[in-house]
Design an enzyme around this catalytic site. Structure first.
Site, PDB file in Angstrom:
ATOM      1  N   HIS A  70      31.309  39.820  45.201  1.00  0.00           N
ATOM      2  CA  HIS A  70      30.651  39.986  43.970  1.00  0.00           C
ATOM      3  C   HIS A  70      31.197  38.487  43.473  1.00  0.00           C
ATOM      4  O   HIS A  70      30.915  38.056  42.104  1.00  0.00           O
ATOM      5  CB  HIS A  70      31.220  41.474  42.984  1.00  0.00           C
ATOM      6  CG  HIS A  70      31.063  42.301  43.668  1.00  0.00           C
ATOM      7  ND1 HIS A  70      31.396  43.055  44.752  1.00  0.00           N
ATOM      8  CD2 HIS A  70      30.173  43.459  43.233  1.00  0.00           C
ATOM      9  CE1 HIS A  70      31.191  44.433  44.579  1.00  0.00           C
ATOM     10  NE2 HIS A  70      29.604  44.434  43.716  1.00  0.00           N
ATOM     11  N   GLY A  97      36.895  40.423  29.934  1.00  0.00           N
ATOM     12  CA  GLY A  97      36.202  41.541  29.944  1.00  0.00           C
ATOM     13  C   GLY A  97      34.924  40.801  30.228  1.00  0.00           C
ATOM     14  O   GLY A  97      33.738  41.095  31.081  1.00  0.00           O
ATOM     15  N   ARG A 146      32.893  34.668  27.429  1.00  0.00           N
ATOM     16  CA  ARG A 146      33.696  34.381  26.283  1.00  0.00           C
ATOM     17  C   ARG A 146      35.173  34.051  27.718  1.00  0.00           C
ATOM     18  O   ARG A 146      35.678  33.296  27.350  1.00  0.00           O
ATOM     19  CB  ARG A 146      34.921  35.790  26.080  1.00  0.00           C
ATOM     20  CG  ARG A 146      36.559  36.014  25.183  1.00  0.00           C
ATOM     21  CD  ARG A 146      36.949  37.197  24.800  1.00  0.00           C
ATOM     22  NE  ARG A 146      36.518  37.768  23.859  1.00  0.00           N
ATOM     23  CZ  ARG A 146      36.299  39.115  23.214  1.00  0.00           C
ATOM     24  NH1 ARG A 146      36.901  39.728  23.880  1.00  0.00           N
ATOM     25  NH2 ARG A 146      35.639  39.457  22.370  1.00  0.00           N
ATOM     26  N   ARG A 163      25.171  37.950  39.134  1.00  0.00           N
ATOM     27  CA  ARG A 163      25.114  38.520  38.297  1.00  0.00           C
ATOM     28  C   ARG A 163      25.643  38.885  36.882  1.00  0.00           C
ATOM     29  O   ARG A 163      26.025  39.273  36.241  1.00  0.00           O
ATOM     30  CB  ARG A 163      25.759  40.101  38.419  1.00  0.00           C
ATOM     31  CG  ARG A 163      25.447  41.001  40.317  1.00  0.00           C
ATOM     32  CD  ARG A 163      25.918  42.057  40.090  1.00  0.00           C
ATOM     33  NE  ARG A 163      25.866  42.674  41.974  1.00  0.00           N
ATOM     34  CZ  ARG A 163      26.105  43.904  42.146  1.00  0.00           C
ATOM     35  NH1 ARG A 163      26.078  44.683  41.399  1.00  0.00           N
ATOM     36  NH2 ARG A 163      25.496  44.255  43.323  1.00  0.00           N
ATOM     37  N   ARG A 202      45.251  39.862  31.625  1.00  0.00           N
ATOM     38  CA  ARG A 202      44.033  40.398  30.650  1.00  0.00           C
ATOM     39  C   ARG A 202      43.784  40.143  28.603  1.00  0.00           C
ATOM     40  O   ARG A 202      45.312  39.911  28.804  1.00  0.00           O
ATOM     41  CB  ARG A 202      43.662  41.737  30.869  1.00  0.00           C
ATOM     42  CG  ARG A 202      42.668  42.980  29.942  1.00  0.00           C
ATOM     43  CD  ARG A 202      42.455  43.733  29.995  1.00  0.00           C
ATOM     44  NE  ARG A 202      41.950  44.828  28.928  1.00  0.00           N
ATOM     45  CZ  ARG A 202      41.116  43.953  28.192  1.00  0.00           C
ATOM     46  NH1 ARG A 202      39.960  42.774  28.507  1.00  0.00           N
ATOM     47  NH2 ARG A 202      40.683  44.645  27.234  1.00  0.00           N
ATOM     48  N   GLY A 252      41.547  40.271  25.785  1.00  0.00           N
ATOM     49  CA  GLY A 252      40.645  41.536  25.639  1.00  0.00           C
ATOM     50  C   GLY A 252      40.848  41.997  24.160  1.00  0.00           C
ATOM     51  O   GLY A 252      42.063  41.143  24.041  1.00  0.00           O
ATOM     52  N   SER A 253      40.415  42.724  24.073  1.00  0.00           N
ATOM     53  CA  SER A 253      40.648  43.353  22.236  1.00  0.00           C
ATOM     54  C   SER A 253      41.024  44.524  22.810  1.00  0.00           C
ATOM     55  O   SER A 253      40.587  45.188  23.863  1.00  0.00           O
ATOM     56  CB  SER A 253      39.129  43.701  21.399  1.00  0.00           C
ATOM     57  OG  SER A 253      37.157  44.019  22.615  1.00  0.00           O
ATOM     58  N   GLU A 279      35.459  60.653  22.680  1.00  0.00           N
ATOM     59  CA  GLU A 279      34.976  62.258  21.250  1.00  0.00           C
ATOM     60  C   GLU A 279      36.653  63.116  21.801  1.00  0.00           C
ATOM     61  O   GLU A 279      35.827  64.428  22.406  1.00  0.00           O
ATOM     62  CB  GLU A 279      33.705  62.748  22.109  1.00  0.00           C
ATOM     63  CG  GLU A 279      32.350  62.186  22.211  1.00  0.00           C
ATOM     64  CD  GLU A 279      31.393  63.323  22.176  1.00  0.00           C
ATOM     65  OE1 GLU A 279      31.496  64.076  22.267  1.00  0.00           O
ATOM     66  OE2 GLU A 279      30.346  62.861  22.184  1.00  0.00           O
ATOM     67  N   GLU A 326      42.069  50.618  24.572  1.00  0.00           N
ATOM     68  CA  GLU A 326      41.669  49.310  25.336  1.00  0.00           C
ATOM     69  C   GLU A 326      40.705  49.708  26.857  1.00  0.00           C
ATOM     70  O   GLU A 326      41.133  51.106  27.153  1.00  0.00           O
ATOM     71  CB  GLU A 326      42.016  48.074  26.037  1.00  0.00           C
ATOM     72  CG  GLU A 326      42.969  47.788  26.545  1.00  0.00           C
ATOM     73  CD  GLU A 326      43.483  48.273  28.420  1.00  0.00           C
ATOM     74  OE1 GLU A 326      42.822  46.599  28.100  1.00  0.00           O
ATOM     75  OE2 GLU A 326      43.302  49.013  28.507  1.00  0.00           O
ATOM     76  N   MET A 327      40.611  49.088  27.621  1.00  0.00           N
ATOM     77  CA  MET A 327      39.380  49.870  29.093  1.00  0.00           C
ATOM     78  C   MET A 327      39.976  49.789  29.954  1.00  0.00           C
ATOM     79  O   MET A 327      39.190  49.790  31.754  1.00  0.00           O
ATOM     80  CB  MET A 327      37.717  49.889  28.854  1.00  0.00           C
ATOM     81  CG  MET A 327      37.763  50.462  27.172  1.00  0.00           C
ATOM     82  SD  MET A 327      35.934  50.744  27.328  1.00  0.00           S
ATOM     83  CE  MET A 327      34.867  52.123  28.717  1.00  0.00           C
ATOM     84  N   SER A 343      41.314  44.045  17.805  1.00  0.00           N
ATOM     85  CA  SER A 343      39.912  43.783  16.843  1.00  0.00           C
ATOM     86  C   SER A 343      39.612  45.018  15.888  1.00  0.00           C
ATOM     87  O   SER A 343      38.257  44.917  14.592  1.00  0.00           O
ATOM     88  CB  SER A 343      39.492  43.526  17.597  1.00  0.00           C
ATOM     89  OG  SER A 343      38.887  44.818  18.925  1.00  0.00           O
ATOM     90  N   ASP A 344      39.831  45.972  15.809  1.00  0.00           N
ATOM     91  CA  ASP A 344      39.582  46.912  15.141  1.00  0.00           C
ATOM     92  C   ASP A 344      40.494  48.582  15.396  1.00  0.00           C
ATOM     93  O   ASP A 344      41.455  48.037  15.664  1.00  0.00           O
ATOM     94  CB  ASP A 344      38.298  47.932  15.430  1.00  0.00           C
ATOM     95  CG  ASP A 344      38.186  48.526  17.179  1.00  0.00           C
ATOM     96  OD1 ASP A 344      38.600  49.950  16.891  1.00  0.00           O
ATOM     97  OD2 ASP A 344      38.134  47.981  17.778  1.00  0.00           O
ATOM     98  N   ARG A 369      36.631  36.400  14.938  1.00  0.00           N
ATOM     99  CA  ARG A 369      36.926  37.180  16.652  1.00  0.00           C
ATOM    100  C   ARG A 369      37.161  35.628  17.445  1.00  0.00           C
ATOM    101  O   ARG A 369      38.650  35.730  17.816  1.00  0.00           O
ATOM    102  CB  ARG A 369      35.715  37.414  16.775  1.00  0.00           C
ATOM    103  CG  ARG A 369      35.636  38.889  16.927  1.00  0.00           C
ATOM    104  CD  ARG A 369      35.103  40.074  17.372  1.00  0.00           C
ATOM    105  NE  ARG A 369      35.298  41.475  17.087  1.00  0.00           N
ATOM    106  CZ  ARG A 369      35.098  42.995  18.204  1.00  0.00           C
ATOM    107  NH1 ARG A 369      34.985  42.410  18.576  1.00  0.00           N
ATOM    108  NH2 ARG A 369      34.606  43.445  17.001  1.00  0.00           N
TER     109      ARG A 369
END
Length: 234
Positions: free
Chosen positions: A4, A20, A24, A43, A87, A89-90, A162, A179-180, A203-204, A217
């Site tokens: 990859h 991510g 960016r 990709r 990492r 990120g937001s 949820e 985050e993720m 960011s939120d 941002r």
């Protein structure tokens, strides 16, 4: 090259910043690195290598979520010899005292599951940041006058969550933000004996519903990149 990442041997630096969003990655490379060179566009997941204060740095997009992050991090470590992964990120704040634009340096990263779950099985492994990087990032943030918080975060499997009951318990237990990707970064760093850290910009806000306007941002994320770079080479 790997499956990859299409970079030639030697084209990836030992220090890699991993946002991510591949765009960016391009923005950060063009803004903060000297003579950035595109080394990967397989990709559309862009990666650039340049220098910062004389140090070689690669900025490589990771995609969203831990499965995607794991692919790129594994190949960076295994095939290109990366020694430091940070990492950038937001994140979404989960505590009232954490504000929009604040910087979070993640000490630990909780999760429901990660790509490493099959290895650990019944063990609730507690992945954490590299102490030297964490300490250096906090020092860099304080030197810049950036509002910084240090503590635990939550790495989610899903974006459209949820589980308000779970969010409530995490807030109750002091989790700073969601985050993720970070939990898998910390798993892989521990497994391969490299340095790992997540430096995040709020960011939120999950409690207030506040969000950083898109036009703001870029400026706010600049502090995060500078903190990460300073930490990597302190």
């Amino acid at each position: 090259m790997s499956i990859h990442i299409g970079a030639d041997p030697g084209a990836i630096a030992e220090t890699v910043l991993m946002p991510g969003d591949p765009y960016r990655a391009r923005w950060a490379a063009e803004t903060f690195l000297k003579s950035p060179e595109l080394v990967n566009d397989v990709r559309g997941m862009l990666g650039y290598t340049g220098t910062w204060n004389g140090h070689r740095v690669t900025i490589q997009g990771s995609g969203m979520g831990m499965p995607s992050f794991s692919i790129y991090a594994n190949e960076l470590i295994r095939d290109y010899g990366a020694k430091t992964l940070i990492r950038i990120g937001s994140c979404g704040a989960m505590q009232e005292h954490v504000k929009i634009r604040d910087v979070i340096v993640a000490m630990t990263a909780s999760s429901l599951s990660t790509p490493s779950l099959g290895i650990f099985r019944e063990l609730n492994f507690a992945p954490c940041a590299d102490w030297g990087l964490l300490r250096a990032a906090v020092t860099a943030a304080e030197a810049k006058g950036a509002p910084v918080h240090v503590g635990g975060i939550y790495s989610a499997d899903v974006f459209y969550d949820e589980r308000p009951d779970l969010n409530e318990q995490m807030t109750r237990h002091g989790i700073l933000a969601v985050e993720m990707e970070a939990a898998e970064l910390y798993n892989l760093a521990a497994r391969h004996g490299i340095r790992g850290l997540a430096v995040l910009t709020v960011s939120d806000h999950l409690l207030t519903g506040a969000a950083l306007p898109s036009e703001d941002r870029e400026r706010s994320f600049g502090d995060m990149v500078e903190i990460a770079l300073a930490a990597a080479f302190s």
